[in-house]
Design a protein around this motif. Structure first.
Motif, mmCIF file in Angstrom:
data_model
loop_
_atom_site.group_PDB
_atom_site.id
_atom_site.type_symbol
_atom_site.label_atom_id
_atom_site.label_comp_id
_atom_site.label_asym_id
_atom_site.label_seq_id
_atom_site.Cartn_x
_atom_site.Cartn_y
_atom_site.Cartn_z
ATOM 1 N N ASN B 28 -27.151 2.322 -45.433
ATOM 2 C CA ASN B 28 -28.104 2.780 -46.421
ATOM 3 C C ASN B 28 -28.796 3.978 -45.788
ATOM 4 O O ASN B 28 -29.520 3.821 -44.815
ATOM 5 C CB ASN B 28 -29.103 1.644 -46.679
ATOM 6 N N THR B 29 -28.535 5.162 -46.303
ATOM 7 C CA THR B 29 -29.167 6.351 -45.736
ATOM 8 C C THR B 29 -30.185 6.892 -46.725
ATOM 9 O O THR B 29 -29.955 6.916 -47.926
ATOM 10 C CB THR B 29 -28.118 7.422 -45.384
ATOM 11 N N VAL B 30 -31.321 7.295 -46.189
ATOM 12 C CA VAL B 30 -32.409 7.793 -47.010
ATOM 13 C C VAL B 30 -32.823 9.151 -46.462
ATOM 14 O O VAL B 30 -33.028 9.297 -45.257
ATOM 15 C CB VAL B 30 -33.633 6.857 -46.938
ATOM 16 N N PHE B 31 -32.937 10.131 -47.344
ATOM 17 C CA PHE B 31 -33.493 11.412 -46.933
ATOM 18 C C PHE B 31 -34.850 11.577 -47.601
ATOM 19 O O PHE B 31 -34.997 11.357 -48.801
ATOM 20 C CB PHE B 31 -32.590 12.577 -47.321
ATOM 21 N N VAL B 32 -35.824 11.980 -46.803
ATOM 22 C CA VAL B 32 -37.169 12.193 -47.304
ATOM 23 C C VAL B 32 -37.543 13.646 -47.013
ATOM 24 O O VAL B 32 -37.565 14.063 -45.862
ATOM 25 C CB VAL B 32 -38.155 11.243 -46.597
ATOM 26 N N PHE B 105 -24.115 8.654 -44.966
ATOM 27 C CA PHE B 105 -24.644 9.914 -44.428
ATOM 28 C C PHE B 105 -24.066 11.106 -45.196
ATOM 29 O O PHE B 105 -24.793 12.023 -45.587
ATOM 30 C CB PHE B 105 -24.282 10.069 -42.938
ATOM 31 N N GLU B 109 -26.323 13.641 -47.508
ATOM 32 C CA GLU B 109 -26.438 15.057 -47.166
ATOM 33 C C GLU B 109 -25.890 15.934 -48.295
ATOM 34 O O GLU B 109 -26.478 16.969 -48.638
ATOM 35 C CB GLU B 109 -25.712 15.342 -45.844
ATOM 36 N N ILE C 17 -40.627 4.997 -41.025
ATOM 37 C CA ILE C 17 -40.812 6.295 -41.677
ATOM 38 C C ILE C 17 -42.199 6.848 -41.359
ATOM 39 O O ILE C 17 -42.356 8.024 -41.036
ATOM 40 C CB ILE C 17 -40.608 6.163 -43.201
ATOM 41 N N GLY C 27 -37.510 17.628 -42.783
ATOM 42 C CA GLY C 27 -36.494 16.629 -43.116
ATOM 43 C C GLY C 27 -36.730 15.366 -42.335
ATOM 44 O O GLY C 27 -37.133 15.401 -41.178
ATOM 45 N N ASN C 28 -36.492 14.259 -43.018
ATOM 46 C CA ASN C 28 -36.726 12.956 -42.433
ATOM 47 C C ASN C 28 -35.578 12.087 -42.907
ATOM 48 O O ASN C 28 -35.480 11.809 -44.095
ATOM 49 C CB ASN C 28 -38.064 12.444 -42.961
ATOM 50 N N THR C 29 -34.686 11.733 -41.996
ATOM 51 C CA THR C 29 -33.555 10.906 -42.402
ATOM 52 C C THR C 29 -33.728 9.510 -41.821
ATOM 53 O O THR C 29 -34.144 9.349 -40.682
ATOM 54 C CB THR C 29 -32.221 11.528 -41.946
ATOM 55 N N VAL C 30 -33.416 8.526 -42.640
ATOM 56 C CA VAL C 30 -33.570 7.135 -42.243
ATOM 57 C C VAL C 30 -32.245 6.431 -42.476
ATOM 58 O O VAL C 30 -31.662 6.559 -43.559
ATOM 59 C CB VAL C 30 -34.640 6.431 -43.103
ATOM 60 N N PHE C 31 -31.779 5.712 -41.476
ATOM 61 C CA PHE C 31 -30.610 4.854 -41.678
ATOM 62 C C PHE C 31 -31.055 3.407 -41.617
ATOM 63 O O PHE C 31 -31.787 3.006 -40.711
ATOM 64 C CB PHE C 31 -29.531 5.098 -40.612
ATOM 65 N N ARG C 101 -33.620 20.055 -42.291
ATOM 66 C CA ARG C 101 -32.983 18.787 -42.637
ATOM 67 C C ARG C 101 -31.639 18.517 -41.979
ATOM 68 O O ARG C 101 -31.319 17.373 -41.685
ATOM 69 C CB ARG C 101 -32.860 18.645 -44.142
ATOM 70 N N LYS C 102 -30.815 19.538 -41.782
ATOM 71 C CA LYS C 102 -29.473 19.276 -41.256
ATOM 72 C C LYS C 102 -29.557 18.523 -39.925
ATOM 73 O O LYS C 102 -28.805 17.584 -39.680
ATOM 74 C CB LYS C 102 -28.691 20.581 -41.093
ATOM 75 N N PHE C 105 -30.054 14.716 -40.244
ATOM 76 C CA PHE C 105 -28.841 13.941 -40.554
ATOM 77 C C PHE C 105 -27.991 13.773 -39.304
ATOM 78 O O PHE C 105 -27.518 12.689 -38.996
ATOM 79 C CB PHE C 105 -28.003 14.653 -41.635
ATOM 80 N N CYS C 108 -29.645 11.403 -36.761
ATOM 81 C CA CYS C 108 -29.656 10.010 -37.219
ATOM 82 C C CYS C 108 -28.265 9.393 -37.088
ATOM 83 O O CYS C 108 -28.110 8.282 -36.578
ATOM 84 C CB CYS C 108 -30.145 9.957 -38.668
ATOM 85 N N GLU C 109 -27.247 10.145 -37.503
ATOM 86 C CA GLU C 109 -25.884 9.613 -37.429
ATOM 87 C C GLU C 109 -25.454 9.435 -35.964
ATOM 88 O O GLU C 109 -24.836 8.424 -35.614
ATOM 89 C CB GLU C 109 -24.912 10.546 -38.172
#
Lengths: 80, 138, 138, 80
Positions: B28-32, B105, B109, C17, C27-31, C101-102, C105, C108-109
């Motif tokens: 589950n990926t979330v972008f904020v 991911f 993206e 978060i 950018g803030n990515t959450v997995f 943002r890039k 991602f 996070c990955e």
């Protein structure tokens, strides 16, 4: 024919208003309208891009215009 | 399952994550996307987002459906904020669940990248000495 | 800023978060890794996660520091759950903020991929007719 | 010398316990210990990988063992 123009973002600033109705001759499609807009309001030429939407969707330059159509001016988007 | 919304009140990340929770989800990926304090060294006081709402919803739905088809996503939630935002507030939340994580991911993206290119929403940055529509000029 | 934790109680995405929210974050990515209901078509009743905790914390910190250095992250929060988990519960949450943002991602990955390779935490799937330590055998 | 073994996950099942102390001769480093483990408990050979940790960190086969060292057996990890 009569075209209703709707403008957002910087297009609204360039047009000076959110909505306006214009009477046009010799304009058959969106490409013609775009040319007219860029002549009447040269600031449109300075934008990174300029798109037009009809029926809540992007349309190409060869999209044929009918009287009473509502055309939305979409300057470069910057959501997200 | 798609959940596409535009809000003029603060966004809630958890709401988007909850929508995408799914018994078969492994990732589950979330972008904020948040409102940054500085742009090219200039202090931003606040931002204003304006949308052509019906078309923005349609374009976001189109993006979500493309992602759904390409990555076999289980659920997607996209919430975009409009109106006046302060520094640190959420501008956009994109949540996506997939059975395996790599796809989540990639799908997430793809959606934020495409949203920034096609969705009719405009951001104005207000500085102490003026304001500017972001990315309007080359 | 790093926030690395192992919990035997349910994880909270919003906590991670919130830790990574930052005035310069664009950018803030959450997995979010959840417990899946099926593995190769077999129904999973529940899962048990076991960790070698002090080393797990050290390895997660190492991963976060590598990401911090490579992507100039602003803040990273990694919370991993241990103990008995039901289907749909969160096993891991990784949140990261970056100016653009890039990078969020990619960072996070990288962190979830590396966590799954190096952090001493073990997952046992319990089925109706037996149980298995995940990925133990080739 | 005396080595304290600690095992997690499937290694705990193979060893039959979480902790044990062993007395070993002719074992100088972690490589030797790994060999000894695989001989005494052939199920270790069936694993996808087998790592050993000392001082809460992965160590290579040539890591020299001292008496009273605590060695943690790390079977293939599966967190996340």
């Amino acid at each position: 024919m009569t075209i209703k123009l709707v403008a957002y973002g910087i297009a609204k600033d360039i047009l000076g208003k959110h909505q306006m109705e214009i009477q046009l001759e010799a304009v058959n499609n969106l490409g013609d309208l775009k040319e007219w807009l860029c002549q009447q309001y040269p600031d449109f030429q300075k934008l990174r891009s300029l798109s037009l939407a009809v029926n809540e969707a992007y349309q190409d330059d060869d999209f044929a215009l009918n009287t009473e159509d509502e055309v939305v001016i979409i300057p470069p988007v910057s959501g997200g | 399952m798609l959940d596409i919304q535009i809000h003029s009140t603060p966004l809630d990340t958890q709401t988007c994550i909850d929508f995408t929770s799914h018994p078969n989800a492994g990732g589950n990926t979330v972008f904020v996307g948040t409102v940054r304090e500085f742009t090219k060294g200039k202090k931003v006081l606040r931002l204003e987002f304006e949308s052509y709402e019906p078309m923005a919803i349609k374009e976001m739905t189109k993006i979500a459906k493309l992602a759904e088809e390409k990555w076999s996503t289980l659920a997607i939630s996209i919430h975009h904020r409009v109106g006046v935002l302060s520094i640190g507030e959420l501008a956009v939340v994109i949540a996506v669940s997939t059975p395996h994580r790599k796809a989540s991911f990639e799908a997430c993206e793809f959606m934020i990248d495409t949203l920034k290119e096609t969705v009719p929403i405009w951001k104005k940055e207000i500085f102490e000495d003026g304001e500017v529509w972001v990315a309007a000029h080359p």
